[in-house]
Design an enzyme around this catalytic site. Structure first.
Site, short mmCIF file in Angstrom:
data_model
loop_
_atom_site.label_atom_id
_atom_site.label_comp_id
_atom_site.label_asym_id
_atom_site.label_seq_id
_atom_site.Cartn_x
_atom_site.Cartn_y
_atom_site.Cartn_z
N VAL A 166 0.86 -1.18 0.00
CA VAL A 166 0.00 0.00 0.00
C VAL A 166 0.90 1.23 0.00
O VAL A 166 1.81 1.34 0.82
CB VAL A 166 -0.92 0.04 1.24
N CYS A 167 0.65 2.14 -0.92
CA CYS A 167 1.44 3.38 -0.97
C CYS A 167 0.84 4.38 0.01
O CYS A 167 -0.29 4.85 -0.17
CB CYS A 167 1.43 3.95 -2.39
N VAL A 168 1.60 4.70 1.06
CA VAL A 168 1.08 5.63 2.08
C VAL A 168 1.86 6.94 2.11
O VAL A 168 1.56 7.82 2.92
CB VAL A 168 1.13 4.97 3.48
#
Length: 227
Positions: A141-143
Site C-alpha cells: 500500500v502506498c502511504v
C-alpha cells in the site's frame, strides 16, 4: 515466574526494567501517561520473550509507544493492532466495511515502522490478497502521499479503511484493476467479492488472537475461528 499470566507481569519485573533504562520512579509518578504506556507494552509482550526496551528512552520509541497506546484508546470497530516481535513491527486486522464488495472479509496487514518514525512513513503491506486498484499484487500500500509526521497509525489505518469504500482508480498501484473499476464496475465488484470470499478468511495465520476479536465484531461463528 511461571505462575504469572503474560498479561499481568510481576511488579518486580516492571520495576527492574524501568530502573535498567534509567527511568526515575518519581518521573514515572509525575507522568502517568509514560508509566501506564510502558506497563501496557510490557504486559503485551510478557509472554513473548522480547527484548524491546533496550532503547526505551529514545524519542522514536517514546513516540511509537504513545502511538500504540493511543490506538488502544482511539480505535474504530472492525480494526485491531498488535505488536509482533518488536516495537517497530505491528500486525493489524481490518474487517471489510459493509455495503462494499469486501464486506465481512478479514484482512491482515503488516506495518513496519521506520527507525526514523515519524519522519519517515511506515511500510504497510496486506498479508491477505485484496482485489483493489490501490493495493499491489504483492499487497503493498502506498502511504507516502497520505503521511505526515503528525499522523498516527490509527489515522493512517482509517485512510486505508476508507479506500475499501472509495478506491482511487486515478492514482492506482494496480493499473489493470483500476481500468476494470472504471470501465466494468459490475465485473470489478464480482471479482472483489470472489477474492474476499476466497482469501479474506479466519484460516489465515496471524499474531493476533482471532477468536475474541472476531466474536466481538460478530464477523464469524466461533466454530469457524482458528485456535
Amino acid at each position: 515466574m511461571d505462575s504469572f499470566s503474560w498479561s499481568n507481569p510481576p511488579q518486580e519485573l516492571t520495576d527492574r526494567i524501568f530502573r535498567r533504562n534509567s527511568i526515575n520512579s518519581k518521573d514515572l509518578a509525575r507522568c502517568s501517561l509514560v508509566c501506564t504506556t510502558w506497563r501496557l507494552v510490557i504486559a503485551d509482550i510478557w509472554g513473548k520473550n522480547f527484548s524491546l526496551l533496550r532503547t526505551a528512552n529514545t524519542g522514536v520509541t517514546r513516540r511509537i509507544v504513545w502511538d500504540y497506546k493511543n490506538f488502544q484508546i482511539e480505535t474504530f470497530k472492525g480494526c485491531k493492532v498488535e505488536l509482533v516481535d518488536s516495537l517497530f513491527h505491528w500486525e493489524a486486522i481490518i474487517i471489510g466495511p459493509k455495503d462494499t464488495p469486501y464486506a465481512d472479509g478479514v484482512f491482515l496487514l503488516k506495518i513496519c515502522l521506520s527507525e526514523n518514525h515519524s519522519l519517515q512513513p511506515p511500510k504497510v503491506k496486506f498479508l491477505t490478497k485484496v482485489y483493489h486498484p490501490n493495493i499491489s499484487r504483492a499487497g503493498r500500500v502506498c502511504v507516502e502521499k497520505s503521511w505526515c509526521p503528525s499522523l498516527t497509525i490509527y489515522q493512517l489505518l482509517l485512510v486505508i479503511y476508507a479506500r475499501f469504500s472509495n478506491p482511487e482508480p486515478d492514482d492506482p498501484i494496480n493499473c489493470e484493476i483500476a481500468q476494470i473499476y472504471k470501465t466494468q464496475r459490475i465485473q470489478y465488484d464480482e471479482n472483489a467479492r470472489d477474492w474476499t470470499k476466497k482469501y479474506a478468511t479466519a484460516s489465515q495465520k496471524s499474531a493476533i488472537d482471532w477468536s475474541r476479536f472476531l466474536k466481538n465484531n460478530k464477523n464469524l461463528e466461533p466454530t469457524k475461528l482458528v485456535d
